[in-house]
Design a protein around this motif. Structure first.
Motif, short mmCIF file in Angstrom:
data_model
loop_
_atom_site.label_atom_id
_atom_site.label_comp_id
_atom_site.label_asym_id
_atom_site.label_seq_id
_atom_site.Cartn_x
_atom_site.Cartn_y
_atom_site.Cartn_z
N GLY A 272 -8.38 5.70 12.61
CA GLY A 272 -8.27 6.88 11.76
C GLY A 272 -8.98 8.11 12.25
N ASP A 325 2.16 -1.31 8.08
CA ASP A 325 1.18 -1.26 7.01
C ASP A 325 1.61 -2.31 5.98
OD1 ASP A 325 -0.59 -0.74 5.00
OD2 ASP A 325 0.13 1.30 4.57
N ARG A 331 -3.21 2.15 6.35
CA ARG A 331 -3.76 1.80 7.67
C ARG A 331 -2.82 0.82 8.36
NH1 ARG A 331 -8.57 1.66 4.20
NH2 ARG A 331 -8.26 -0.57 3.89
N ASN A 349 -5.96 -4.34 8.66
CA ASN A 349 -6.91 -3.29 8.98
C ASN A 349 -7.67 -2.90 7.70
OD1 ASN A 349 -8.23 -0.92 9.74
ND2 ASN A 349 -6.51 -0.15 10.92
N ASP A 579 -5.37 11.29 7.54
CA ASP A 579 -5.64 10.04 6.84
C ASP A 579 -6.54 10.22 5.61
OD1 ASP A 579 -4.88 7.27 7.16
OD2 ASP A 579 -7.03 6.85 7.23
N ARG A 583 -8.69 7.25 2.92
CA ARG A 583 -9.86 7.07 3.78
C ARG A 583 -11.01 6.42 3.02
NH1 ARG A 583 -11.31 9.11 8.50
NH2 ARG A 583 -9.50 10.47 8.51
N TYR A 587 -14.26 5.14 7.52
CA TYR A 587 -13.00 5.07 8.24
C TYR A 587 -12.70 6.43 8.87
CZ TYR A 587 -8.15 3.83 9.23
OH TYR A 587 -6.96 3.56 9.85
#
Length: 595
Positions: A272, A325, A331, A349, A579, A583, A587
């Motif tokens: 990210g 995802d 993610r 993730n 992102d 987030r 991250y």
């Protein structure tokens, strides 16, 4: 046996040397928007009706030469820019340094747009006779025409698309042609300069003059060796110079001493931070997670991010890779295919660190007794759910179960359904139709909407067997959207961008613009979303490599929507970290942990 040999010879004659000159066969594909018969199987083999007669030749010598059993794959591309996607099949033939065999070329089949294909290999000027492993397609010179890179056991091949229906071999002038055994590759723009760079997985140091001799466990019968009997090789990163040439920057990027046995590669921003990272699946050695740093060097943080080995701490035999995802948290997760008795793995993730969820998702149970090379994720029903085709076939006789008397290395392919709600896989192979009844030795698989009807079809490639085109007939009353993201040059697919679609009040779903997933194959670059009952996508957002963000609202369903970077540059953008929506704490940091 005689009939089998005769059939094989007919296959080889038709699929490896001939080019179609007969009138187009009668079209069998439905037109866009036509309702399919509800009583048809979910997937139907339409290879013959489509005019595809390609058969792979692995140059079986009886000496069990290692490369014979690994190839090969298929490329999906629209080489003539007519809107219908064509097929490039990678051929085997004659191994370098080995006498005998036939010097065979890869084959290009043009999509006529009526549900059928024609072999145009000679017309296109293609004479790629290396012992092929796989292919990746991309417009490396930004001229609007998709080019073809073929990685081989031996020197690789770069075919430049001339834009007039022909190709030119420009391998030498592009500074490519590595003589090592390439077994995976991806086009990517790692430095976001607008030019596609190239990453190649190099497998093992194989020398035909010193072929290892291996036997089946507990017997004296010869069989194919595995990678641990050979020295590992470092992978290669080529930087695109923007003038038609590439430069090997493996040393500068810090990856030149990272040896492995790469067979699969996945490219995405896994932590990210807005930079493209590279995940390499190694065969019987730890996998690598190459996290890009701001200076465009890479650190292997697979161990720190918990994706080098499975949850038991075991090195696995990684082949095919796909990126999705799976839990809709924004993610990108990893799905990997493995060897027999070494179940496939899903890594979720969790914000820069990953968790092996193979047991909890029931993936281990579903895949323990197969060897998975190819893997393709698609939405058969356009309802927003996912199915996963697993292309299976033995690499040696570790499993003595015979599924096909004419091919001891054959294994049945599988179709799994993924539940976003339960977060589990279910084997639905028995419901999908008779295409799964015949076991072959599958290697590459690729997604393509060959008939442009809005549902994704499949190409399945068999080692030493026929390629198959599987048409999607799954009953559906749902809507769909395909997004083609076009980059800053206005002509090239924006590899590395991320497309997010929100529709019908459901959580948004993100998918990468990426073609080099599965095994040794290159897929349809258009990003497909099943919308269910929604007749519009409430929001379509594209996150570009340079940080720009483009958003479109109320996009009508049932179309290929072209999302252009030019709209972001003209002001339809929100310059923010792509992102931020999903987030969690920590991250997005640039990981540079010490080992």
């Amino acid at each position: 046996m005689t009939a089998t040999i005769a059939t094989a010879l007919l296959w080889l004659t038709a699929g490896c040397e001939s080019e179609s000159t007969s009138p187009p066969p009668k079209a069998t594909g439905q037109t866009p928007g036509e309702t399919r018969e509800q009583d048809l199987p979910w997937l139907t083999d339409v290879t013959a009706q489509a005019g595809i007669d390609f058969v792979h030749d692995k140059h079986e010598t009886g000496e069990f030469r290692f490369p014979e059993i690994n190839g090969a794959g298929v490329g999906v591309l629209d080489y003539d820019n007519d809107g219908f996607y064509d097929l490039y099949f990678v051929q085997g033939g004659q191994l370098p340094g080995v006498e005998g065999g036939r010097l065979l070329s890869d084959q290009l089949y043009r999509n006529r747009g009526d549900g059928t294909f024609e072999n145009v290999t000679r017309r296109a000027g293609i004479n790629a006779t290396g012992f092929g492993m796989g292919v990746v397609c991309g417009d490396y010179d930004n001229d609007g025409d998709v080019d073809v890179f073929v990685y081989n056991t031996g020197p690789d091949t770069l075919l430049r698309n001339n834009g007039d229906g022909t190709f030119t071999d420009v391998t030498a002038e592009a500074n490519l042609g590595d003589p090592r055994w390439g077994d995976g590759a991806a086009f990517l723009d790692y430095d976001a300069d607008g030019w596609l760079d190239l990453f190649i997985c190099n497998y093992v140091a194989w020398d035909p003059a010193h072929e290892r001799k291996c036997t089946i466990r507990d017997t004296a019968q010869r069989d194919y060796c595995g990678p641990i009997t050979h020295d590992a090789e470092p992978d290669t990163l080529y930087h695109n110079n923007g003038d038609g040439t590439f430069t090997d920057v493996s040393v500068e990027a810090g990856i030149h001493e990272l040896t492995g046995t790469g067979m699969g590669v996945g490219v995405a921003d896994f932590n990210g931070d807005g930079l493209q990272d590279i995940y390499v699946g190694n065969d019987a050695r730890p996998n690598r997670m190459l996290i890009q740093q701001p200076d465009h060097t890479f650190l292997d943080l697979a161990n720190e991010m918990l994706v080098d080995r499975n949850e038991w701490g075991d090195e696995q035999s990684s082949m095919g890779i796909t990126i999705e995802d799976f839990n809709l948290d924004g993610r990108f997760d990893l799905l990997l295919g493995h060897f027999w008795d070494d179940p496939n793995t899903i890594y979720l993730n969790e914000g820069g660190l990953f968790r092996d969820a193979s047991r909890r998702t029931r993936l281990r149970i579903a895949t323990r007794r197969v060897t998975t090379f190819g893997m393709s994720v698609l939405d058969l029903f356009n309802d927003g759910n996912m199915q996963i085709l697993l292309g299976n076939g033995k690499a040696n006789m570790a499993s003595k179960v015979i599924r096909n008397e004419s091919n001891p290395y054959a294994e049945p392919d599988l179709l799994l359904a993924w539940s976003f709600e339960d977060q589990q896989f279910t084997d639905v192979t028995d419901q999908a139709g008779p295409v799964f009844d015949t076991a072959l030795c599958t290697r590459g698989t690729a997604i393509i909407d060959y008939d442009n009807d809005g549902d994704m079809d499949l190409v399945v490639f068999s080692n030493n067997g026929p390629a198959r085109l599987l048409r999607n007939n799954a009953p559906k009353s749902s809507h769909w959207l395909m997004v083609r993201a076009v980059g800053p040059d206005g002509v090239r697919d924006a590899y590395g961008a991320v497309v997010e679609v929100e529709a019908g009040g459901k959580k948004p779903r993100r998918r990468p613009v990426y073609v080099a997933y599965s095994y040794c194959s290159s897929c349809d670059p258009r990003v497909h979303f099943g919308l269910g009952k929604a007749t519009v996508a409430d929001r379509v957002t594209v996150y570009w490599l340079d940080g720009r963000v483009s958003t479109w609202h109320n996009v009508p369903a049932d179309q290929v929507f072209v999302a252009r970077y030019a709209d972001a540059a003209a002001g339809n953008s929100n310059r923010q970290d792509w992102d931020t929506t999903f987030r969690p704490p920590g991250y997005g940091r640039t990981l540079s942990l010490s080992r």
